[in-house]
Design a protein around this motif. Structure first.
Motif, PDB file in Angstrom:
ATOM      1  N   GLY A 112      28.112  60.252  44.349  1.00  0.00           N
ATOM      2  CA  GLY A 112      26.588  59.930  44.302  1.00  0.00           C
ATOM      3  C   GLY A 112      26.381  58.974  45.335  1.00  0.00           C
ATOM      4  O   GLY A 112      25.268  58.330  45.433  1.00  0.00           O
ATOM      5  N   LEU A 113      27.357  58.557  46.200  1.00  0.00           N
ATOM      6  CA  LEU A 113      26.999  57.466  47.212  1.00  0.00           C
ATOM      7  C   LEU A 113      26.750  57.892  48.702  1.00  0.00           C
ATOM      8  O   LEU A 113      26.371  57.224  49.488  1.00  0.00           O
ATOM      9  N   GLU A 114      26.739  59.288  48.848  1.00  0.00           N
ATOM     10  CA  GLU A 114      26.145  59.878  50.191  1.00  0.00           C
ATOM     11  C   GLU A 114      25.545  61.326  49.665  1.00  0.00           C
ATOM     12  O   GLU A 114      25.546  61.685  48.572  1.00  0.00           O
ATOM     13  N   GLU A 115      24.542  61.564  50.347  1.00  0.00           N
ATOM     14  CA  GLU A 115      23.767  62.868  50.266  1.00  0.00           C
ATOM     15  C   GLU A 115      24.733  63.917  50.538  1.00  0.00           C
ATOM     16  O   GLU A 115      25.560  63.895  51.721  1.00  0.00           O
ATOM     17  N   LYS A 116      24.777  64.977  49.828  1.00  0.00           N
ATOM     18  CA  LYS A 116      25.562  66.294  50.174  1.00  0.00           C
ATOM     19  C   LYS A 116      24.859  67.021  51.134  1.00  0.00           C
ATOM     20  O   LYS A 116      23.730  67.589  50.684  1.00  0.00           O
ATOM     21  N   THR A 162      28.602  65.897  55.398  1.00  0.00           N
ATOM     22  CA  THR A 162      29.380  65.084  54.662  1.00  0.00           C
ATOM     23  C   THR A 162      30.313  66.015  53.902  1.00  0.00           C
ATOM     24  O   THR A 162      31.601  65.671  53.638  1.00  0.00           O
ATOM     25  N   TYR A 163      29.909  67.197  53.931  1.00  0.00           N
ATOM     26  CA  TYR A 163      31.024  68.095  53.300  1.00  0.00           C
ATOM     27  C   TYR A 163      32.297  68.432  54.144  1.00  0.00           C
ATOM     28  O   TYR A 163      33.141  68.676  53.580  1.00  0.00           O
ATOM     29  N   SER A 164      32.030  68.457  55.420  1.00  0.00           N
ATOM     30  CA  SER A 164      33.117  68.901  56.269  1.00  0.00           C
ATOM     31  C   SER A 164      33.907  67.728  56.425  1.00  0.00           C
ATOM     32  O   SER A 164      35.041  67.891  57.124  1.00  0.00           O
ATOM     33  N   LYS A 165      33.539  66.571  56.276  1.00  0.00           N
ATOM     34  CA  LYS A 165      34.314  65.512  56.473  1.00  0.00           C
ATOM     35  C   LYS A 165      35.516  65.352  55.426  1.00  0.00           C
ATOM     36  O   LYS A 165      36.665  64.735  55.738  1.00  0.00           O
ATOM     37  N   GLY A 166      35.435  65.978  54.248  1.00  0.00           N
ATOM     38  CA  GLY A 166      36.182  66.140  53.241  1.00  0.00           C
ATOM     39  C   GLY A 166      36.303  64.948  52.397  1.00  0.00           C
ATOM     40  O   GLY A 166      35.316  64.181  52.191  1.00  0.00           O
ATOM     41  N   ILE A 167      37.641  64.624  51.808  1.00  0.00           N
ATOM     42  CA  ILE A 167      37.439  63.331  50.860  1.00  0.00           C
ATOM     43  C   ILE A 167      37.364  61.947  51.699  1.00  0.00           C
ATOM     44  O   ILE A 167      37.600  61.914  52.754  1.00  0.00           O
TER      45      ILE A 167
END
Length: 799
Positions: A127-131, A135-140
């Motif tokens: 919950g610290l960044e918007e999905k 952000t999804y492509s950055k990974g963990i």
């Protein structure tokens, strides 16, 4: 807005405080904490990937050996960036992660035949960044190599936090900012506030030859400028991004974020200009009428002479306190910054922001009085943060304009004042302790206190009640014991004018009218309708709606809205009245007038059983007016006369002005056909003026036990002769024995001359002490006939 307790902890030590108990203390002290929110997540730790191999049954999954400090776990991960030696965020079994409005619990599982004992997390999964796709492509999340394994991951990132959402009174909006709120926390905890670091190094070069300032308007109270050079635009530190996010502010880059950060810290908005674009000369002035600027949102804004403008001498750079110009804002290529910290006239900022539709966090703060001490401190704090997080080099000195009245607010109050107003036992020790906790300096002598209010408390006015309230709220309103008031009381009575208003209202209901309440405000287009007094109208400075922008002078405007609504609903029998205040401006003074207005339309009496209908007409309206005036004791003191001085909405030939004791107080009549096709009759009367015409109490007399004698007579007169004038002459010649005159017929048919009319009167004669004779009545009757025939060239109609 939410307040971050992690942020507050920078100024007051609250890390060991129970956050719920602290919220209750703050609320009892008068600052209402409406909601408590925490981002704490258990079983979320920093881990290190010791081994990373491909999943035997998948082309994108990896099997990882992850150290979490106390043990090494096997975790299956599908992130493309997972690799050996990476420091990561690990959600252990039992960890509950946010999933929309719900929580998702991490459990031990088997993924394609391989056991997995946790989850390696991305920031959006916490919950610290918007999905989103990026952000999804950055990974963990990839943590720094020196991140300590096994510690709580959110604590390490500086984002484990508790936030308070406040519900503030309008005078305490300063607590929407962290340092002012920290003073409230310190007061209830009896602690001291540690102000943030504002130190920084400076270059040897000075600002003197690099920028000049001209302020040409009195709507600027303070204006400060400093220069930061060689800034590096990059991403902000995580703790700054988190704190801005808590406050509802989107992170942009380190430089812009620092501007917002300092604003949320001190409550003092700042503005950063690209120094290489704005040049060496700043002029603050009022905008010209129809001057334009393209703001940061790429919209062209039309300005007027109420807007404060920052310019380079010619070109607008910024709408002061509201929004910067697109031509002078910070970009990724910015190297040198001109930092502005200022105080403007709050009225101008509010006016401009509302008119332009640009109410921002900055403008909301500029709309309230600001602390001049924070104006310079915020500037220094920004330089400190720019040096630390943007590698800035600060030019020595500042350019300032200062017209702020710095006279301290000193309030004198006694111990007896505290006790008598609060209604509780307050000791000298209580007062001294509370004032010290609040950070108020004082001098005490024998129970007399001279209190100096710190400038940060702009909500406190120089009156003793404000100091007493401060002491009372910190001691606790719940400690005030209920007591009966020790004041002399007397029996309450209606004021005469209120009683008069109620009498009129009661009579209107008795006549069959329904009372309504309508809007006091009308549109500017309708303000002249039904205007009888022709006074100056009062227009609202900031109307919420164009249709409600002027204070009405006539009630009929609003009543007609109700009538039209009913007619549209096929309800045509309408009998309504309203008593309300109207307002106008006369000789530069506001005048309040209480008026009565009523409207008649349709059937007054309707009986379907015998088909008896009595339709509203002019004479019914006239009867209503006469009935009311007679009921108020004004019979024989009023005149109803046709007038050509009435509003254009009234029929020019079917109307009457209401004159009481020679003063015109209102009118009634039929609406002009241009206004309505329906037969609608209206009346408006000034009760304020009517009330000034004093009357004696109504006296009742017993019924006459002696018989009356009635005589009928019909006079044929010119059509220009008023029936009222005939009545006056009949009454003056009839003497005391003539007790009643009634018109029962008016004839203009073909049996008389076309320029004539016949008015038939019924005359009643009586004496309460004896029986009248026919002879004496006829003598008076003939005298009346002779006088009328002679004076008006009248004849007697015999058939």
């Amino acid at each position: 807005m939410a307040i971050s307790l992690n942020w507050i902890n920078d100024y007051v030590d609250v890390k060991d405080e129970d956050k719920v108990a602290l919220a209750n203390k703050i609320t009892k002290a008068g600052i209402n904490v409406e909601k408590i929110t925490t981002t704490k997540i258990d079983n979320l730790v920093v881990g290190e990937v010791l081994e990373c191999s491909a999943h035997p049954d998948s082309d994108h999954l990896h099997v990882c050996k992850v150290s979490v400090g106390s043990e090494t776990l096997q975790i299956v991960c599908g992130a493309p960036n997972v690799r050996e030696g990476l420091k990561v965020i690990v959600a252990l079994p039992g960890c509950k992660l946010p999933d929309g409005d719900k929580l998702f619990e991490i459990k031990k599982s088997v993924i394609r035949g391989v056991e997995s004992n946790g989850m390696l997390c991305a920031l959006f999964e916490l919950g610290l960044e918007e999905k989103n796709e990026e952000t999804y492509s950055k990974g963990i999340c990839e943590l720094p190599s020196d991140a300590p394994v096994g510690v709580n991951a959110l604590s390490y990132l500086g984002v484990e936090d508790t936030t308070y959402t406040l519900d503030l009174n309008p005078n305490r909006t300063d607590c929407n900012n962290h340092i002012p709120f920290a003073y409230e926390v310190a007061a209830v905890l009896k602690k001291q506030v540690t102000m943030p670091d504002v130190t920084f190094k400076t270059l040897e070069e000075t600002i003197d030859n690099q920028v000049t300032l001209d302020v040409t308007t009195d709507n600027v109270y303070m204006y400060n400028l400093m220069i930061a050079k060689d800034v590096k635009i990059k991403e902000s530190p995580e703790f700054i991004k988190h704190r801005l996010e808590v406050a509802g502010v989107r992170s942009i880059n380190n430089v812009v974020d620092i501007s917002n950060y300092v604003m949320l810290e001190y409550g003092q908005p700042l503005h950063f200009f690209d120094k290489d674009v704005v040049g060496n000369h700043i002029v603050v002035r009022m905008a010209h009428e129809n001057e334009q600027i393209v703001t940061l949102d790429k919209e062209t804004r039309d300005l007027n002479k109420e807007d404060i403008l920052i310019t380079d001498g010619d070109t607008p750079l910024c709408v002061a306190g509201v929004m910067g110009g697109l031509n002078s804002g910070i970009t990724e290529n910015t190297k040198n910054i001109l930092i502005e910290s200022a105080m403007f006239n709050p009225y101008n900022i509010r006016y401009t922001s509302i008119r332009l539709g640009l109410r921002s966090e900055a403008s909301l703060r500029f709309e309230k009085p600001l602390n001049y001490e924070y104006c310079l401190l915020a500037l220094q704090r920004a330089c400190h943060l720019l040096e630390k997080y943007a590698d800035a080099k600060i030019v020595m000195g500042s350019v300032s304009y200062d017209k702020v009245d710095k006279t301290p607010k000193v309030i004198n109050v006694t111990l007896n004042d505290f006790n008598s107003i609060l209604g509780m036992k307050v000791t000298d020790e209580d007062v001294k302790t509370t004032l010290t906790n609040l950070g108020f300096t004082y001098q005490e002598n024998n129970g007399n206190y001279e209190v100096t209010v710190p400038n940060r408390r702009q909500d406190i006015y120089p009156q003793k009640e404000d100091i007493i309230e401060e002491v009372g709220r910190l001691m606790g309103y719940d400690n005030i014991m209920p007591t009966l008031p020790l004041i002399k009381t007397k029996k309450g009575e209606y004021r005469d004018n209120i009683k008069f208003r109620k009498i009129v209202s009661k009579r209107m209901r008795a006549l069959g009218f329904n009372e309504i309440r309508t809007y006091t405000l009308v549109s500017e287009e309708d303000k002249d309708k039904y205007n009888y007094n022709f006074s100056n109208f009062i227009k609202l400075l900031k109307p919420m709606l164009k249709e409600r922008s002027v204070i009405r002078q006539s009630l009929l405007n609003s009543l007609m809205e109700v009538v039209n609504y009913n007619l549209n609903k096929k309800n045509k029998d309408i009998y309504l009245y309203e008593i309300a205040n109207t307002y106008s401006e006369v000789d530069n003074e506001y005048v309040e007038d209480v008026k009565l207005a009523f409207i008649l339309c349709g059937n007054y009496i309707s009986n379907t059983w015998n088909s008896l209908n009595y339709q509203a007409d002019f004479y019914l309206a006239k009867g209503m007016v006469e009935n009311l005036l007679d009921y108020l004791g004004l019979n024989n003191r009023y005149t109803l006369r046709l007038s050509d001085n009435l509003p254009k909405e009234i029929h020019p030939k079917i109307n009457s002005e209401i004159i009481v004791d020679g003063n015109a107080l209102g009118y009634f009549g039929k609406l002009h056909p241009n206004v309505s096709r329906e037969d609608i009759y209206v009346c408006e009367l000034s009760l304020s003026q009517l009330f000034t015409h004093k009357t004696s109490d109504i006296k009742y007399s017993e019924l006459n036990k002696y018989p009356t004698i009635e005589k009928d007579v019909a006079f044929v007169v010119d059509k220009s002769v008023l029936a009222e004038d005939l009545v006056k002459d009949i009454k003056s010649n009839g003497g005391k024995l003539l007790t009643n005159i009634k018109i029962f017929d008016v004839y203009t048919g073909d049996k008389i001359d076309g320029n004539k009319k016949s008015i038939a009167y019924n005359l009643t004669f009586e004496d309460k002490t004896r029986t009248l004779t026919e002879e004496e009545v006829m003598a008076i009757f003939n005298k009346i006939i002779d006088n009328v025939c002679h004076k008006y060239n009248a004849t007697i109609r015999d058939k």
